[in-house]
Design a protein around this motif. Structure first.
Motif, PDB file in Angstrom:
ATOM      1  N   UNK A  60       0.864  -1.179   0.000  1.00  0.00           N
ATOM      2  CA  UNK A  60       0.000   0.000   0.000  1.00  0.00           C
ATOM      3  C   UNK A  60       0.900   1.229   0.000  1.00  0.00           C
ATOM      4  N   UNK A  61       0.949   1.917  -1.133  1.00  0.00           N
ATOM      5  CA  UNK A  61       1.855   3.054  -1.292  1.00  0.00           C
ATOM      6  C   UNK A  61       1.283   4.306  -0.648  1.00  0.00           C
ATOM      7  N   UNK A  62       2.164   5.077  -0.046  1.00  0.00           N
ATOM      8  CA  UNK A  62       1.764   6.367   0.511  1.00  0.00           C
ATOM      9  C   UNK A  62       2.533   7.515  -0.132  1.00  0.00           C
ATOM     10  N   UNK A  63       3.656   7.189  -0.787  1.00  0.00           N
ATOM     11  CA  UNK A  63       4.467   8.217  -1.442  1.00  0.00           C
ATOM     12  C   UNK A  63       5.037   7.668  -2.749  1.00  0.00           C
ATOM     13  N   UNK A  64       5.077   8.526  -3.739  1.00  0.00           N
ATOM     14  CA  UNK A  64       5.664   8.199  -5.036  1.00  0.00           C
ATOM     15  C   UNK A  64       7.128   8.621  -5.024  1.00  0.00           C
ATOM     16  N   UNK A  65       8.005   7.818  -5.613  1.00  0.00           N
ATOM     17  CA  UNK A  65       9.437   8.113  -5.644  1.00  0.00           C
ATOM     18  C   UNK A  65       9.891   8.236  -7.091  1.00  0.00           C
ATOM     19  N   UNK A  66      10.602   9.307  -7.377  1.00  0.00           N
ATOM     20  CA  UNK A  66      11.207   9.499  -8.692  1.00  0.00           C
ATOM     21  C   UNK A  66      12.719   9.447  -8.543  1.00  0.00           C
ATOM     22  N   UNK A  67      13.381   9.009  -9.587  1.00  0.00           N
ATOM     23  CA  UNK A  67      14.835   8.960  -9.600  1.00  0.00           C
ATOM     24  C   UNK A  67      15.340  10.205 -10.312  1.00  0.00           C
ATOM     25  N   UNK A  68      16.168  10.961  -9.646  1.00  0.00           N
ATOM     26  CA  UNK A  68      16.704  12.191 -10.217  1.00  0.00           C
ATOM     27  C   UNK A  68      17.943  11.834 -11.034  1.00  0.00           C
ATOM     28  N   UNK A  69      17.814  11.833 -12.357  1.00  0.00           N
ATOM     29  CA  UNK A  69      18.921  11.406 -13.221  1.00  0.00           C
ATOM     30  C   UNK A  69      19.689  12.560 -13.829  1.00  0.00           C
ATOM     31  N   UNK A  70      18.982  13.557 -14.318  1.00  0.00           N
ATOM     32  CA  UNK A  70      19.657  14.714 -14.913  1.00  0.00           C
ATOM     33  C   UNK A  70      19.085  15.983 -14.302  1.00  0.00           C
TER      34      UNK A  70
END
Length: 114
Positions: A60-70
């Motif tokens: 059950x997700x509560x936060x979305x995570x993005x990968x900072x690439x550039x």
């Protein structure tokens, strides 16, 4: 604005980044498992779970995570204020194209069509 209002950012310093490539990575939340007593939560952690992980079906997700690439380090004073940018964006001619069947679909859903 946050850099001006937040005491921690003022005292510890901050860096502004302009992200140009930031794909979705995964989520943070609570894992679950199926037991003899039904579905039970497991101990959660702040570590992100990648979307490719097999446990995502029981999570059950509560936060979305993005990968900072550039990204590019920017000076906050050089950025255009959001209100000015939004005003410029909406001042341009924004003709919205509708799908040919959109008014028929809107009518079926009980929505007013334009």
């Amino acid at each position: 604005m946050a850099a001006r209002r937040c005491p921690r950012l003022r005292s510890k310093g901050h860096v502004a980044l302009l992200a140009t490539r930031f794909p979705l990575y995964g989520v943070i939340g609570t894992p679950y498992q199926f037991t003899g007593d039904g579905i039970q939560p497991l101990a959660s952690s702040d570590a992100p779970l990648p979307y490719s992980h097999p446990q995502t079906n029981w999570f059950l997700a509560s936060q979305l995570v993005r990968e900072l690439r550039e990204y590019k380090v920017v000076n906050m004073d050089d950025l255009v204020p959001l209100r000015t940018a939004a005003r410029r964006f909406w001042a341009k001619d924004r003709t919205v194209e509708r799908h040919p069947r959109a008014s028929r679909l809107d009518h079926r859903a009980g929505m007013a069509s334009t």
